[in-house]
Scaffold this motif. Structure first.
Motif: not given
Lengths: 129, 362
Positions: A99, A102-103, A114, A118, A122-128, B212, B214, B229, B231
């Motif tokens: 997608k 994806d990195t 990466v 586009e 509904d994809a999140p803005d970032a992932i922790t 990670g 953020i 949002n 995740a």
């Protein structure tokens, strides 16, 4: 309403203006419809290769030319680290990138892949993590 | 109406129509430009950095990306890394008494404060110990019990002296045997510094992920209420899998998990979050903790502290001290969410289930 004061040439002018406006906007919207995915490959912070995945018909391997050695496989719908000589193989464990956004990175060889394109609405803005 | 008046009216109508058409076109174009972020993926601070900024002027976003990357590299090379010769921490670990930059001083001071509020569950004087393990590098290994026993007495944040003077210089002193490791908070500090910088620009909004940790900055032009949002990674899934989404306003979010950096020796898995009391990877009742608060250094430090303390009264009290919220994920996929965050978190993987604090099992 009496439109007589509008001459034929005025109406033509108005229509022309409207058409110009629409023409200015259309390419922006149409351009986004075909969601193109591009695999961007970087080494030492510099882009060394950029592959439009829609042009890939058969999977192939790409040697990143780095040390420790690392190879990625580029497929019609994904890209992934298929071989790495680094100590932890974290890049290989990342799995297949499919997608936009994806990195995968191989820190010892300072390489990164990466997928640009586009993102889903509904994809999140970032992932922790 | 006379012919002259008619002509004037016609001209006015045409001009008004033309102007409004042009304005609408420009407005739509701007909206479109504002809703497309400039994004950059790179490697910095020994981890993956993703910067994504929204602005009408994409050149301004690109400038913000390159400045943010510079901030991260500068912090790593000149301030925080104990591995980089000449950095504040490298000097401090070598000289045990040295002047440092205000940024470094402030960061150490915040860490000291947090250490004292959690009884040293989080402690930046773990340098000797983390240097033995070296998890996340190719020198990683399991140290002998003797080595760990020798390193443990060097860990004590109370032996750090912070000595600012009136002339604006900042002296830090540590014990002769001590070593500082700011690895647990470096990414959060980068988030704080980038936010300070962004506030001087006209960037509309954006997110920065430093490995990670953020930074959520400004307004999200693609959301009706301008919220974001973020995740939360699924500790049991692959890197891009997530189990929950936090809907939030500007803040800093950090996660500590035992799945992140690991060392496998003789079939045993060792994770990278070391317990300063035992010298070994922390045995915790959680597999991951995510913190939401307004400072990156604090959220980073609290995620480490709360991972080590586990889901317990101690961590909940610590969170309250800093006005921070948290999500605790246990090894059996139970999820504890603090009250202030409950309404903002959506669990998207149904293997996980939210548990209310009354069901806490010790």
């Amino acid at each position: 309403m009496n439109l007589k004061f509008l001459k034929k040439s005025d109406i033509i002018l108005i229509v022309l203006l409207l058409v110009t406006c629409v023409a200015l906007l259309l390419p922006k919207y149409l351009g986004n419809k075909d969601n193109k995915l591009t695999a961007v490959i970087m080494r030492d912070g510099v882009v060394i290769e950029s592959v439009d995945l829609s042009t890939v018909t058969e999977s192939y391997e790409y040697d990143l030319g780095c040390s420790p050695k690392a190879i990625i496989t580029i497929c019609p719908d994904c890209v992934y680290y298929s071989y790495a000589e680094c100590h932890d193989k974290l890049c290989m464990n990342t799995g297949k990138l499919k997608k936009a956004g994806d990195t995968a990175a191989c820190l010892p060889s300072k390489t990164l892949v990466v997928i640009e394109g586009e993102k889903d609405k509904d994809a999140p803005d970032a992932i922790t993590y | 109406m006379t012919g002259k008046n008619q002509k004037i009216l016609t001209v006015v109508i045409v001009i008004v129509l033309a102007i409004s058409a042009v304005l609408v076109t420009l407005a739509l174009k701007n909206k479109r430009a504002l809703e497309t972020p400039a994004t950059n993926n790179t490697i910095g601070m020994g981890t993956v950095v993703v910067e994504s900024f929204y602005n009408v002027d994409s050149e301004a976003s690109k400038a913000a990306i390159s400045e943010s990357t510079k901030i991260i590299n500068d912090l790593d090379n000149n301030r925080l890394s104990w591995r980089k010769e000449g950095s504040d921490i490298w000097n401090l670990n070598k000289e045990h008494s040295t002047y440092v930059d205000f940024t470094t001083f402030n960061c150490i001071s915040t860490c000291f404060d947090i250490s004292s509020k959690c009884d040293g569950a989080f402690d930046i004087t773990v340098g000797e110990l983390s240097g033995l393990w070296n998890i996340g590098t190719k020198e990683a290994r399991v140290p002998s019990d003797e080595e760990i026993d020798a390193a443990l007495p060097t860990i004590n944040f109370k032996r750090i002296s912070l000595l600012p003077d009136s002339k604006g210089s900042y002296l830090v002193e540590i014990g002769e045997d001590q070593k500082i490791d700011l690895g647990a908070v470096g990414k959060g500090l980068a988030c704080d510094k980038i936010r300070d910088y962004l506030e001087t620009t006209d960037i509309y909004g954006g997110t920065v992920s430093v490995g990670g940790s953020i930074l959520v900055y400004g307004k999200n032009p693609t959301a009706k209420d301008n919220s974001w949002n973020i995740a939360v990674r699924d500790p049991f899934g692959s890197e891009s899998d997530y189990m929950a989404v936090i809907n939030c306003k500007p803040c800093c979010i950090s996660t500590s998990g035992d799945y992140e950096k690991t060392l496998i020796e003789n079939g045993k898995v060792y994770h990278h979050i070391l317990d300063p009391k035992t010298g070994y990877p922390a045995k915790s009742n959680v597999t991951g903790v995510t913190i939401v608060c307004d400072s990156g250094v604090v959220s980073d430090a609290l995620s480490t502290a709360c991972f080590i303390l586990g889901y317990s009264d101690k961590s909940l009290e610590l969170l309250k001290e800093y006005n921070a919220e948290a999500i605790f994920i246990t090894k059996t996929k139970e999820v504890y969410i603090t009250d202030g965050l409950k309404d903002s978190v959506t669990i998207v993987n149904e293997d996980f289930h939210s548990v209310t604090p009354t069901e806490v099992a010790e």
